[in-house]
Design an enzyme around this catalytic site. Structure first.
Site, short mmCIF file in Angstrom:
data_model
loop_
_atom_site.label_atom_id
_atom_site.label_comp_id
_atom_site.label_asym_id
_atom_site.label_seq_id
_atom_site.Cartn_x
_atom_site.Cartn_y
_atom_site.Cartn_z
N GLU A 37 0.87 -1.17 0.00
CA GLU A 37 0.00 0.00 0.00
C GLU A 37 0.91 1.23 0.00
OE1 GLU A 37 -2.81 0.24 3.26
OE2 GLU A 37 -3.46 2.22 2.58
N ARG A 263 5.40 -12.75 9.51
CA ARG A 263 6.10 -11.52 9.14
C ARG A 263 7.41 -11.42 9.92
NH1 ARG A 263 3.89 -6.30 9.42
NH2 ARG A 263 2.05 -7.06 8.39
N LYS A 273 4.54 0.65 9.81
CA LYS A 273 4.62 1.87 8.99
C LYS A 273 4.03 3.07 9.73
CE LYS A 273 3.09 0.03 4.99
NZ LYS A 273 2.55 0.04 3.62
P1 ATP Z 1 -0.10 -1.76 6.80
O1 ATP Z 1 -0.26 -1.81 8.27
O2 ATP Z 1 -0.06 -0.39 6.23
O3 ATP Z 1 -0.96 -2.73 6.04
P2 ATP Z 1 2.03 -3.44 5.95
O4 ATP Z 1 3.39 -3.39 6.57
O5 ATP Z 1 1.24 -4.67 5.96
O6 ATP Z 1 1.34 -2.23 6.66
P3 ATP Z 1 1.75 -3.35 3.10
O7 ATP Z 1 2.07 -2.24 2.18
O8 ATP Z 1 0.36 -3.83 3.14
O9 ATP Z 1 2.21 -2.89 4.51
O10 ATP Z 1 2.74 -4.55 2.82
C1 ATP Z 1 3.00 -5.08 1.56
C2 ATP Z 1 3.36 -6.53 1.66
O11 ATP Z 1 4.49 -6.69 2.51
C3 ATP Z 1 2.23 -7.31 2.27
O12 ATP Z 1 2.06 -8.49 1.50
C4 ATP Z 1 2.68 -7.62 3.65
O13 ATP Z 1 2.17 -8.83 4.09
C5 ATP Z 1 4.21 -7.65 3.50
N1 ATP Z 1 4.85 -7.27 4.76
C6 ATP Z 1 4.64 -6.16 5.47
N2 ATP Z 1 5.36 -6.17 6.61
C7 ATP Z 1 6.05 -7.33 6.62
C8 ATP Z 1 6.96 -7.94 7.53
N3 ATP Z 1 7.31 -7.35 8.68
N4 ATP Z 1 7.48 -9.15 7.20
C9 ATP Z 1 7.13 -9.75 6.06
N5 ATP Z 1 6.28 -9.23 5.17
C10 ATP Z 1 5.73 -8.04 5.43
#
Ligand code: ATP
Ligand code: MG
Length: 562
Positions: A37, A263, A273
């Protein structure tokens, strides 16, 4: 192999995919996606997901799409879109022609919503947000049906159309899936599919005032793009039944398989974020690319390499249970990479003046030094030596304790590449008592730093010739958080007050004048450094310490095994 085991040959997702390929599922194709996002910069946790998704595609001759999941216009921004593209490329991955935006599917998603309404599977609900929450129930209590659940298809179509054309205020109506208000899975209790938001979208501008929710958008975007394996993090496990419900109800051609993995959580830093944004907005750090941030932009500015980050992602593996990785492993990975690549130089961070009394006044000698003892192909350079030099303040003690093997009154040490020197006397500031300079003598028979008579010294110091040295600014970084666990609620109180130390009077050997951005250095005995990509100029050099030399990982890894 259990879910949590990983091996060099693969992880549980790799195994699922290879089973699928054996059965010729999806016509033997592997299409994955990385769906950020655009509401912040990518961090090291995203790198795990990028390496996984792009890596799986690459290893199976497939494709990985970069898709911006841009359905929440309030928080999204084009700056983030550009930074994300840049970071994915920098990490070494290529989406080719497969760059997509969920917002490109708004028309199709709208049609899908109409189709759901027509099949009696979605309805316009006019409860307030608070009422919807109340009606939803809890894990223990079943939910209650909304009084609007029994609206006719015609009424729903009419209301949804009015929502679209902007006849209603924000928050007055939503479109909901009609599933089951008594489902044990709260996600399945008539989740919201669309809400009214009179906000300008960074791509569709003012075309829409209704926006689809993540759960509706994500599965359909995957389906539209013919994704085969939709890999996401563990918190979406409860959303999987909804993912499947939407695709089943709409009888779409492509129904991707959602697979969840844990994650990345890392000690001494933050992976949220929202919290990272707070650090930027409240000026605890200078920007998203502040070298203390766990963002890819921050790590890059700090001097981390894509090789080291990919290596780290490989080593942590992919598992199904949440765990926390020690940041020492990330630091270990960057040391390993930089040890091979970094050009060695001598820089004195906290200078102490040394006058070599028996060295001729105007004489300058040049000593040859390896640019990298690990890699002779990196060549040698000349380092000038003269009567007045600087050594580290920390390399001298007037009254040394037993285990201090460096310079002290009457003691002899080696100057790296140069000579043995012996401390003869100490000059102090009369008022403060602070040591201002040392007077030493050198032994001309130890040229190159080795004695002919077998005399041994226990300490070796780096040094810089005073008249040749280049004044530089050096920024020393430490962990962002003091405490190990980064995602604590009160993380602001855990911020490390010493995460940045600026040294303004470091003195470097003259070869540093040619320092280039993107070239790693090892300052002898001090760590790995890089030129700061933003603040450094040819007149005012600024270096960031990427990481110190002391590696704590092997100790931690050993302790873990026991
Ligand atoms: P938000 O809380 O804004 O959703 P997010 O960290 O999940 O934050 P996204 O932009 O949705 O952000 O993440 C993009 C992709 O990265 C998603 O598929 C998410 O699952 C993956 N991702 C995010 N944080 C992690 C992490 N700490 N470890 C592994 N994958 C991650
Ligand atoms: Mg997310």
């Amino acid at each position: 192999m259990t879910d949590n085991e990983t091996s060099s040959t693969g992880n549980f997702i790799r195994q699922i995919i290879s089973e699928d390929l054996k059965k010729n599922k999806n016509n033997g194709e592997v299409i994955t996606r990385f769906p950020p996002e655009p509401n912040g910069y990518l961090h090291i946790g995203h790198a795990k997901s990028i390496c996984l998704n792009f890596g799986l595609a690459k290893d199976n001759n497939g494709e990985c799409h970069l898709r911006f999941d841009d359905t929440n216009p309030c928080k999204e921004d084009i700056e983030y879109v550009e930074s994300i593209k840049n970071d994915v490329k920098w990490l070494g991955f290529d989406w080719g022609k497969h760059l997509y935006y969920s917002s490109d599917y708004f028309d199709k998603l709208y049609e899908y919503a109409i189709a759901l309404i027509k099949s009696g599977k979605a309805y316009v609900c006019s409860l307030s947000g608070e009422e919807i929450r109340e009606f939803r129930g809890t894990l223990k209590l079943p939910g209650k049906n909304s009084p609007y659940r029994s609206r006719t298809i015609e009424e729903n179509l009419e209301l949804f159309e009015k929502m679209r054309v902007g006849e209603f205020e924000d928050g007055t109506h939503v479109l909901r899936a009609k599933i089951d208000m008594s489902s044990p899975n709260l996600t399945m209790r008539d989740p919201t599919l669309y809400r009214i938001r009179r906000v300008t979208h960074h791509r569709t501008l003012n075309k829409w005032c209704i926006y689809p929710m993540y759960d509706f958008t994500h599965c359909l975007s995957d389906s539209i793009e013919n994704i085969t394996h939709s890999i996401c993090t563990l918190e979406f496990e409860n959303n999987r039944p909804l993912y499947d419900w939407v695709l089943d109800e709409l009888k779409v051609k492509c129904h991707p398989q959602q697979i969840e993995f844990a994650r990345l959580n890392l000690t001494n830093t933050i992976m949220s974020k929202r919290k990272l944004l707070q650090l930027v907005e409240e000026k605890y750090v200078s920007s998203w690319d502040d070298p203390r941030m766990p963002t890819l932009a921050g790590l890059r500015r700090r001097g981390f390499t894509p090789v080291a980050i990919r290596d780290f992602c490989e080593r942590i593996g992919v598992a199904k249970a949440d765990s926390e990785v020690n940041i020492a492993l990330l630091e270990h990975c960057i040391r390993e990479d930089l040890n091979k690549k970094a050009q060695r130089v001598m820089v004195v961070l906290k200078p102490l003046k040394v006058i070599i009394d028996n060295y001729p006044e105007d004489k300058v000698e040049e000593f040859e030094a390896d640019n990298n003892p690990e890699d002779p192909s990196m060549g040698k350079r000349k380092v000038p030596f003269s009567k007045i030099i600087y050594i580290e303040k920390d390399d001298f003690m007037e009254d040394p304790p037993k285990k201090f093997f460096r310079l002290a009154p009457g003691r002899e040490i080696r100057l790296k590449h140069a000579y043995y020197i012996k401390c003869e006397s100490v000059v102090k500031d009369e008022k403060t008592g602070e040591i201002i300079e040392l007077h030493c003598t050198y032994d001309p028979d130890t040229r190159g730093g080795w004695s002919n008579d077998g005399r041994k010294v226990r300490g070796t110091s780096h040094w810089v010739s005073a008249s040749h040295g280049v004044l530089t600014e050096v920024r020393l970084y430490d962990h962002l958080l003091l405490d190990k666990s980064g995602d604590d609620k009160d993380f602001i109180s855990l911020l490390n007050p010493d995460s940045l130390k600026v040294l303004n009077d470091a003195i470097a050997e003259p070869s540093i004048k040619e320092a280039k951005k993107d070239v790693p250095y090892q300052f002898l005995r001090q760590g790995y450094f890089c030129v700061d990509s933003i603040d450094s100029t040819s007149e005012n050099l600024v270096f960031n310490r990427t990481v110190s030399l002391r590696d704590s990982w092997s100790k931690i890894a050993k302790a873990k095994k026991q």
